[in-house]
Write an enzyme that holds these catalytic residues in place. Structure first.
Site, PDB file in Angstrom:
ATOM      1  N   HIS A   1      28.150  20.800  64.281  1.00 17.97           N
ATOM      2  CA  HIS A   1      28.940  20.173  65.351  1.00 17.97           C
ATOM      3  C   HIS A   1      28.355  20.468  66.735  1.00 17.97           C
ATOM      4  O   HIS A   1      28.409  19.623  67.624  1.00 17.97           O
ATOM      5  CB  HIS A   1      30.405  20.608  65.264  1.00 17.97           C
ATOM      6  CG  HIS A   1      31.191  19.792  64.278  1.00 17.97           C
ATOM      7  ND1 HIS A   1      31.147  20.027  62.927  1.00 17.97           N
ATOM      8  CD2 HIS A   1      32.012  18.717  64.448  1.00 17.97           C
ATOM      9  CE1 HIS A   1      31.913  19.134  62.305  1.00 17.97           C
ATOM     10  NE2 HIS A   1      32.449  18.331  63.193  1.00 17.97           N
TER      11      HIS A   1
ATOM     12  N   HIS B   1      25.584  18.099  67.190  1.00 18.70           N
ATOM     13  CA  HIS B   1      26.219  16.789  67.431  1.00 18.70           C
ATOM     14  C   HIS B   1      26.599  16.668  68.906  1.00 18.70           C
ATOM     15  O   HIS B   1      26.303  15.671  69.559  1.00 18.70           O
ATOM     16  CB  HIS B   1      27.464  16.650  66.547  1.00 18.70           C
ATOM     17  CG  HIS B   1      28.431  15.593  67.014  1.00 18.70           C
ATOM     18  ND1 HIS B   1      29.281  15.790  68.090  1.00 18.70           N
ATOM     19  CD2 HIS B   1      28.666  14.345  66.560  1.00 18.70           C
ATOM     20  CE1 HIS B   1      29.984  14.682  68.272  1.00 18.70           C
ATOM     21  NE2 HIS B   1      29.641  13.806  67.364  1.00 18.70           N
TER      22      HIS B   1
ATOM     23  N   ASP C   1      30.970  13.944  58.061  1.00 19.09           N
ATOM     24  CA  ASP C   1      31.756  14.986  58.748  1.00 19.09           C
ATOM     25  C   ASP C   1      32.161  16.071  57.737  1.00 19.09           C
ATOM     26  O   ASP C   1      32.024  17.263  57.991  1.00 19.09           O
ATOM     27  CB  ASP C   1      33.003  14.343  59.373  1.00 19.09           C
ATOM     28  CG  ASP C   1      33.626  15.181  60.482  1.00 19.09           C
ATOM     29  OD1 ASP C   1      32.954  16.089  61.014  1.00 19.09           O
ATOM     30  OD2 ASP C   1      34.799  14.912  60.825  1.00 19.09           O
TER      31      ASP C   1
ATOM     32  N   HIS D   1      30.796   9.780  64.790  1.00 26.49           N
ATOM     33  CA  HIS D   1      30.851  11.248  64.778  1.00 26.49           C
ATOM     34  C   HIS D   1      30.219  11.833  63.503  1.00 26.49           C
ATOM     35  O   HIS D   1      29.323  12.669  63.566  1.00 26.49           O
ATOM     36  CB  HIS D   1      32.321  11.680  64.909  1.00 26.49           C
ATOM     37  CG  HIS D   1      32.556  13.140  64.717  1.00 26.49           C
ATOM     38  ND1 HIS D   1      32.322  14.068  65.719  1.00 26.49           N
ATOM     39  CD2 HIS D   1      32.983  13.853  63.638  1.00 26.49           C
ATOM     40  CE1 HIS D   1      32.616  15.283  65.256  1.00 26.49           C
ATOM     41  NE2 HIS D   1      33.014  15.180  64.001  1.00 26.49           N
TER      42      HIS D   1
HETATM   43 ZN   LIG Z   1      33.818  16.770  62.840  1.00 27.89          ZN
END
Ligand SMILES: [Zn+2]
Length: 369
Positions: A257, A260, A172, A274
């Site tokens: 993101h 994602h 992340d 995540h």
């Molecule tokens: Zn994130």
């Protein structure tokens, strides 16, 4: 762009043994609190938390977190508070526990204490909460009017948790600098006060996050695997939690993101964390922005050393069809998606090409060994 905005949590404390000082911190925020605790953490550390609360003399109501940050869970906890009007809502656990605490605090107009027991995402410091549906599908980010008053991390707890969480946090945090650069180049707004220009402080923090990862992530993972707290581990906990959190909020997210979120519509990758998916999205972002091969090689090597996914197979998407991946690519371009802050021409076909190109490079590198 002349206007700029900066936001952050009011206080960040990262120290060993902090789990024994929960009561002290709650007392500094007010006379009463409602504490939402992850069930595993309650079982493992509940007695120590209770002892510190008793010593501090704070009136505490404790609620065990139900496992998902969704509207029904927030309503349940608000109802449990009844008319007690606690001064502070505290969350003790992972990202979803803390985001739930933020949403409950918003409903009750209370102060917020986030006690992170893992370093798996940059959720704890931010003034937004990612809300899901009861079944785990993403609902939407909720932007709050206040940031956490206090964010606490206890490195002892972080290294006792499975190392996969720390590695996901690194994935992340890996996106933070690259997405900040996208936002700078595309002159996009950050997430402060409805969207402001990026402050110099944001870029400086995103860069510091990147430098810490490149310097210390490998050593930190090796130490954390053995349950050890070293300076490298402490640097990476700060990078994953504070630097990444301040970086993304003050600079903005982009395609790492967005991709994602797009890929998350495919059930194949639901078992992935995540940060694992964001790391793969970061590689796709570099392809979309046509970054030099040397930079791609550096990020590939980093992900391989970390055990972060660099192929569709490793993402749980080995059997995804071209149609599946095109649907995910379209979802990555939904209106409002962070992908739009990417400094590149953006089409579903282009996103799909970036997924397939990263996969091809990732497989070729693994085959070479
Ligand atoms: Zn994130």
């Amino acid at each position: 762009m002349s206007e700029r905005g900066y936001g952050s949590c009011a206080k960040y404390i990262q120290r060993r043994g902090e789990i024994d000082r929960v009561g002290e911190h709650l007392a500094s925020l007010g006379a009463s609190a409602l504490v939402i605790v992850d069930p595993f953490i309650d079982e493992t550390y509940g007695a120590r938390v209770d002892a510190s609360i008793a010593a501090a003399g704070v009136a505490v109501q404790r609620v065990i977190f139900g496992g998902e940050c969704w509207e029904g869970e927030v309503d349940r906890i608000v109802a449990a508070a009844g008319d007690s009007r606690p001064a502070t809502i505290a969350g003790i656990g992972g990202g979803k526990t803390l985001d739930t605490a933020k949403l409950v605090a918003a409903e009750l107009d209370a102060r917020i204490l986030c006690f992170a027991t893992v370093a798996s995402t940059d959720a704890p410091t931010s003034g937004l909460a990612m809300r899901y549906f009861e079944d785990g599908r993403t609902d939407r980010p909720i932007f709050l009017t206040r940031h956490p008053d206090m964010v606490i991390v206890d490195p002892e707890l972080v290294v006792r948790a499975p190392v996969r969480f720390l590695i996901a946090g690194i994935g992340d945090a890996l996106s933070t600098w690259y997405e900040a650069r996208s936002n700078r180049d595309s002159r996009s707004k950050n997430y402060i006060a409805g969207g402001q220009g990026m402050p110099l402080a944001g870029m400086a923090i995103a860069r510091a996050c990147h430098e810490a990862l490149m310097r210390d992530a490998r050593g930190a993972v090796a130490a954390a695997r053995e349950g050890l707290v070293t300076p490298a581990v402490e640097n990476i906990i700060e990078a994953n939690t504070l630097l990444s959190g301040l970086g993304f909020e003050n600079c903005g997210c982009s395609a790492a993101h967005g991709i994602h979120n797009g890929l998350s519509i495919l059930p194949g990758c639901h078992s992935k964390l995540h940060g694992e998916k964001v790391a793969f999205g970061t590689l796709c972002l570099l392809v979309l922005e046509d970054r030099p091969q040397a930079e791609l090689d550096e990020v590939f090597a980093f992900c391989e050393d970390m055990g972060l996914p660099t192929t569709l197979e490793a993402m749980g998407l080995g059997s995804a069809t071209r149609e599946d991946l095109l649907r995910a690519s379209e979802a990555a371009l939904n209106p409002g998606e962070a992908t739009h802050a990417t400094d590149a021409e953006l089409t579903p076909e282009g996103i799909l090409a970036s997924l397939l190109a990263v996969d091809a490079m990732g497989r070729a590198r693994l085959a070479r060994g």
